[in-house]
Design an enzyme around this catalytic site. Structure first.
Site, PDB file in Angstrom:
ATOM      1  N   GLU A   5      10.075   0.865  10.101  1.00 60.15           N
ATOM      2  CA  GLU A   5      11.051   1.924   9.784  1.00 60.15           C
ATOM      3  C   GLU A   5      10.337   3.243  10.018  1.00 60.15           C
ATOM      4  OE1 GLU A   5      14.105   1.602   9.067  1.00 60.15           O
ATOM      5  OE2 GLU A   5      14.355  -0.437   8.324  1.00 60.15           O
ATOM      6  N   CYS A  38      13.791  10.975   6.329  1.00 52.56           N
ATOM      7  CA  CYS A  38      13.826  10.524   7.726  1.00 52.56           C
ATOM      8  C   CYS A  38      15.224  10.621   8.325  1.00 52.56           C
ATOM      9  CB  CYS A  38      13.301   9.102   7.811  1.00 52.56           C
ATOM     10  SG  CYS A  38      14.050   8.018   6.597  1.00 52.56           S
ATOM     11  N   LYS A  86       0.852  -1.190   0.000  1.00 50.57           N
ATOM     12  CA  LYS A  86       0.000   0.000   0.000  1.00 50.57           C
ATOM     13  C   LYS A  86       0.887   1.239   0.000  1.00 50.57           C
ATOM     14  CE  LYS A  86      -1.948   2.704   2.995  1.00 50.57           C
ATOM     15  NZ  LYS A  86      -1.857   3.933   2.185  1.00 50.57           N
TER      16      LYS A  86
HETATM   17  P1  NAD Z   1       2.523   8.202   7.780  1.00 49.60           P
HETATM   18  O1  NAD Z   1       2.884   7.418   8.974  1.00 49.60           O
HETATM   19  O2  NAD Z   1       1.496   9.245   7.890  1.00 49.60           O
HETATM   20  O3  NAD Z   1       2.020   7.240   6.611  1.00 49.60           O
HETATM   21  C1  NAD Z   1       2.815   6.172   6.131  1.00 49.60           C
HETATM   22  C2  NAD Z   1       1.907   5.165   5.467  1.00 49.60           C
HETATM   23  O4  NAD Z   1       1.046   4.624   6.456  1.00 49.60           O
HETATM   24  C3  NAD Z   1       0.999   5.733   4.375  1.00 49.60           C
HETATM   25  O5  NAD Z   1       0.881   4.790   3.338  1.00 49.60           O
HETATM   26  C4  NAD Z   1      -0.326   5.905   5.107  1.00 49.60           C
HETATM   27  O6  NAD Z   1      -1.449   5.851   4.248  1.00 49.60           O
HETATM   28  C5  NAD Z   1      -0.300   4.700   6.026  1.00 49.60           C
HETATM   29  N1  NAD Z   1      -1.158   4.809   7.208  1.00 49.60           N
HETATM   30  C6  NAD Z   1      -1.613   5.935   7.822  1.00 49.60           C
HETATM   31  N2  NAD Z   1      -2.399   5.604   8.861  1.00 49.60           N
HETATM   32  C7  NAD Z   1      -2.437   4.251   8.930  1.00 49.60           C
HETATM   33  C8  NAD Z   1      -3.062   3.316   9.783  1.00 49.60           C
HETATM   34  N3  NAD Z   1      -3.846   3.704  10.789  1.00 49.60           N
HETATM   35  N4  NAD Z   1      -2.881   2.000   9.556  1.00 49.60           N
HETATM   36  C9  NAD Z   1      -2.085   1.564   8.547  1.00 49.60           C
HETATM   37  N5  NAD Z   1      -1.476   2.420   7.682  1.00 49.60           N
HETATM   38  C10 NAD Z   1      -1.634   3.740   7.878  1.00 49.60           C
HETATM   39  O7  NAD Z   1       3.913   8.762   7.208  1.00 49.60           O
HETATM   40  P2  NAD Z   1       4.122   9.737   5.965  1.00 49.60           P
HETATM   41  O8  NAD Z   1       3.654  11.094   6.395  1.00 49.60           O
HETATM   42  O9  NAD Z   1       3.570   9.126   4.724  1.00 49.60           O
HETATM   43  O10 NAD Z   1       5.726   9.709   5.812  1.00 49.60           O
HETATM   44  C11 NAD Z   1       6.564  10.455   6.574  1.00 49.60           C
HETATM   45  C12 NAD Z   1       7.074   9.639   7.755  1.00 49.60           C
HETATM   46  O11 NAD Z   1       7.753   8.472   7.279  1.00 49.60           O
HETATM   47  C13 NAD Z   1       8.105  10.382   8.565  1.00 49.60           C
HETATM   48  O12 NAD Z   1       7.857  10.167   9.924  1.00 49.60           O
HETATM   49  C14 NAD Z   1       9.425   9.734   8.157  1.00 49.60           C
HETATM   50  O13 NAD Z   1      10.459   9.850   9.091  1.00 49.60           O
HETATM   51  C15 NAD Z   1       9.008   8.333   7.937  1.00 49.60           C
HETATM   52  N6  NAD Z   1       9.968   7.632   7.087  1.00 49.60           N
HETATM   53  C16 NAD Z   1      10.814   6.728   7.666  1.00 49.60           C
HETATM   54  C17 NAD Z   1      11.753   6.062   6.897  1.00 49.60           C
HETATM   55  C18 NAD Z   1      12.696   5.073   7.510  1.00 49.60           C
HETATM   56  O14 NAD Z   1      13.366   4.371   6.759  1.00 49.60           O
HETATM   57  N7  NAD Z   1      12.780   4.975   8.822  1.00 49.60           N
HETATM   58  C19 NAD Z   1      11.821   6.303   5.531  1.00 49.60           C
HETATM   59  C20 NAD Z   1      10.949   7.226   4.967  1.00 49.60           C
HETATM   60  C21 NAD Z   1      10.002   7.877   5.761  1.00 49.60           C
END
Ligand code: NAD
Length: 495
Positions: free
Chosen positions: A248, A282, A173
């Site tokens: 992650e 991140c 997803k």
């Molecule tokens: P997010 O947590 O809002 O969303 C990530 C994904 O989770 C999306 O596909 C979203 O639709 C889904 N999601 C949202 N709510 C959910 C739920 N209740 N159940 C299941 N899935 C759900 O993050 P974002 O705003 O898309 O991305 C930014 C974040 O990602 C930042 O915190 C960043 O640090 C992190 N990030 C981490 C890494 C890493 O390798 N550690 C890499 C890239 C981004």
């Protein structure tokens, strides 16, 4: 309108009544729209993945490897197309898409095409003399993968590649605001001869499609990249069915500059490390701690370079910095800076949207903040924007303690010419990656993953196979004796 579901090799329209749009944040134009996937669509995709699992996991590694090599070749041919779509859906400057996102993704495919043939268990041996033990490394089954919007294609690759190279099948997803290159990838997997059902995609919202995927009984493992609060929710749902979880999560990387550092290198590193992907990374440098003797010169140097950054149309190769991913994200970033200002911090440069020709986009100027308190939200929370906070420190002990003063632990860097300071910093900083005299470079061969609330498990590298495989112990009697010596501890037989 594009179809939101790709399952079993076929596309279909999502069943949800919610329609969402992909917006180009550089100008607010609509790039595409979707009727989102709902829980039924997730169920359909999970069934396709389950059906494909027996064949795919049973294929000799060389076949999986060959399919991934064909995928790499296909992506190479379409790399310009991928780059432009990535730029339009995220607002990345085209130079970043063509120079980082797309080639990095293709390199990942090539790496895992090779690594697929290198999965091994430990050597066999007769530990008790009577049995041969061997270790099998087996796939987990169906993996539910959830990706964020900041590097859509790269994150899809990091989720998909080690999983399928090891023989799992996946339902992926993507973030619903940036799904386009993930759908292109699914079609290219098919074109490369990866069997139908191995890679399935559902485009839907987190609370609907995401939670349905995490909770689905047909999913054996959940692999999530995203924010820490959503990661906690994913873990909570997965607990109910004891699913394996790989997380992650967010970061708040420190950038520690000791007083013997090469100042010019540290300044350039801070600008590139904090502005990469408009700060939506991140591992981006977010908190620079600079030892007092270099502090003023460092702040002045970063302010000069921030002032020279070119914001502009994202498809123009001379543009350095693009918009945030959405107007909402730009507002969020502005909110952090405004609250820091009213809390007594000083904004040295930036701290506003640029206006003028860029006013219709989600742009925000590179922003340098000083004078913030260590316990203020701008120092502690993940902003995910082009904002760098600089704070001074006096002793080495203090600099390292400030670097570790965070709930996150994804990445960090230390800047010094002194080998002993460098060695101390790389050992004491609690993060999954510590750079010395640079900040950001990653390679497919090395693992990426967090400490503390940045999550657990590794992406990329052969370490990622530890996440996507399970270990089976096989023990085989080699004596052929009916009454084995150990039986006598249980029963001695007829008198
Ligand atoms: P997010 O947590 O809002 O969303 C990530 C994904 O989770 C999306 O596909 C979203 O639709 C889904 N999601 C949202 N709510 C959910 C739920 N209740 N159940 C299941 N899935 C759900 O993050 P974002 O705003 O898309 O991305 C930014 C974040 O990602 C930042 O915190 C960043 O640090 C992190 N990030 C981490 C890494 C890493 O390798 N550690 C890499 C890239 C981004």
């Amino acid at each position: 309108m594009t179809e939101a579901v790709f399952a079993g090799g076929r596309s279909r329209t999502g069943r949800s009544s919610t329609v969402g749009q992909v917006i180009n944040p550089a100008d607010g134009s609509v790039v595409d729209s979707f009727a989102y996937a709902d829980a039924d669509d997730v169920d359909h995709a999970v069934s396709a993945a389950r059906e494909a699992y027996a064949d795919w996991s049973g294929q000799p590694p060389v076949e999986r490897s060959a399919a991934l090599h064909r995928l790499a070749a296909r992506l190479e041919e379409r790399s310009d197309e991928y780059a432009i779509v990535e730029t339009r859906q995220t607002g990345k400057p085209i130079r970043l898409s063509t120079g980082f996102d797309i080639p990095g993704s293709i390199d990942n495919v090539s790496f895992f095409a090779g690594a697929a043939r290198n999965l091994e268990g430990k050597a066999a041996a007769e530990w008790d003399g009577d049995h041969t033990s061997l270790i099998r490394r087996e796939p987990i089954g169906v993996v539910g993968s959830i990706a964020p919007w900041n590097y859509p294609l790269q994150m899809a690759m990091w989720k998909m590649l080690p999983a399928v190279a090891a023989g799992n099948t996946i339902v992926l997803k993507p973030a619903e605001i940036t799904p386009l290159t993930t759908l292109m990838l699914a079609e290219d997997c098919r074109a490369a001869g990866i069997p139908d059902g191995v890679v399935n995609v559902v485009v839907g919202t987190g609370p609907v499609a995401g939670e349905a995927l995490v909770g689905h009984p047909g999913v054996d493992m959940v692999s999530f990249t995203g924010s820490t609060p959503v990661g906690k929710r994913v873990m909570e749902i997965a607990t109910a069915s004891v699913k394996r979880v790989h997380l992650e999560l967010g970061g708040k990387a420190p950038f520690v500059v000791f007083d013997d550092a090469d100042l010019e290198a540290a300044v350039h590193g801070a600008v590139a490390g904090s502005l990469i992907n408009t700060g939506q990374d991140c591992t981006a440098a977010t908190r620079a701690y600079v030892q007092r003797p270099l502090y003023d010169a460092f702040v002045a140097g970063v302010a000069d370079l921030f002032g020279a950054i070119r914001l502009g149309p994202t498809e123009d190769p001379s543009t350095d910095l693009g918009p945030l991913v959405s107007a909402r994200q730009a507002e969020r970033v502005g909110g952090f800076v405004d609250r820091a200002r009213s809390g007594g911090a000083t904004v040295v440069v930036g701290g506003a949207a640029p206006g003028g020709d860029l006013a219709s986009g989600a742009f925000y100027l590179p922003t340098l903040v000083v004078g913030a308190a260590q316990d203020s939200e701008i120092v502690r929370d993940e902003i995910f924007g082009p904002v760098l906070v600089v704070l001074p420190f006096d002793t080495d002990d203090e600099g390292l303690a400030l670097a570790n003063d965070t709930v996150y632990g994804l990445a960090a860097s230390a800047w010094t010419k002194d080998i002993f300071r460098a060695l101390r910093a790389q050992r004491e900083i609690r993060a999954g990656c510590v750079w010395v005299n640079d900040h950001i470079p990653i390679v497919s061969e090395m693992p990426h993953g967090g400490y503390k609330q940045s999550g657990f498990g590794k992406d990329m590298s052969t370490y990622s196979f530890d996440e996507y495989t399970q270990i089976k112990h096989v023990s085989m009697d080699i004596t052929g004796v009916a009454q084995k010596p150990w039986h006598r501890t249980i029963f001695t037989g007829p008198a």
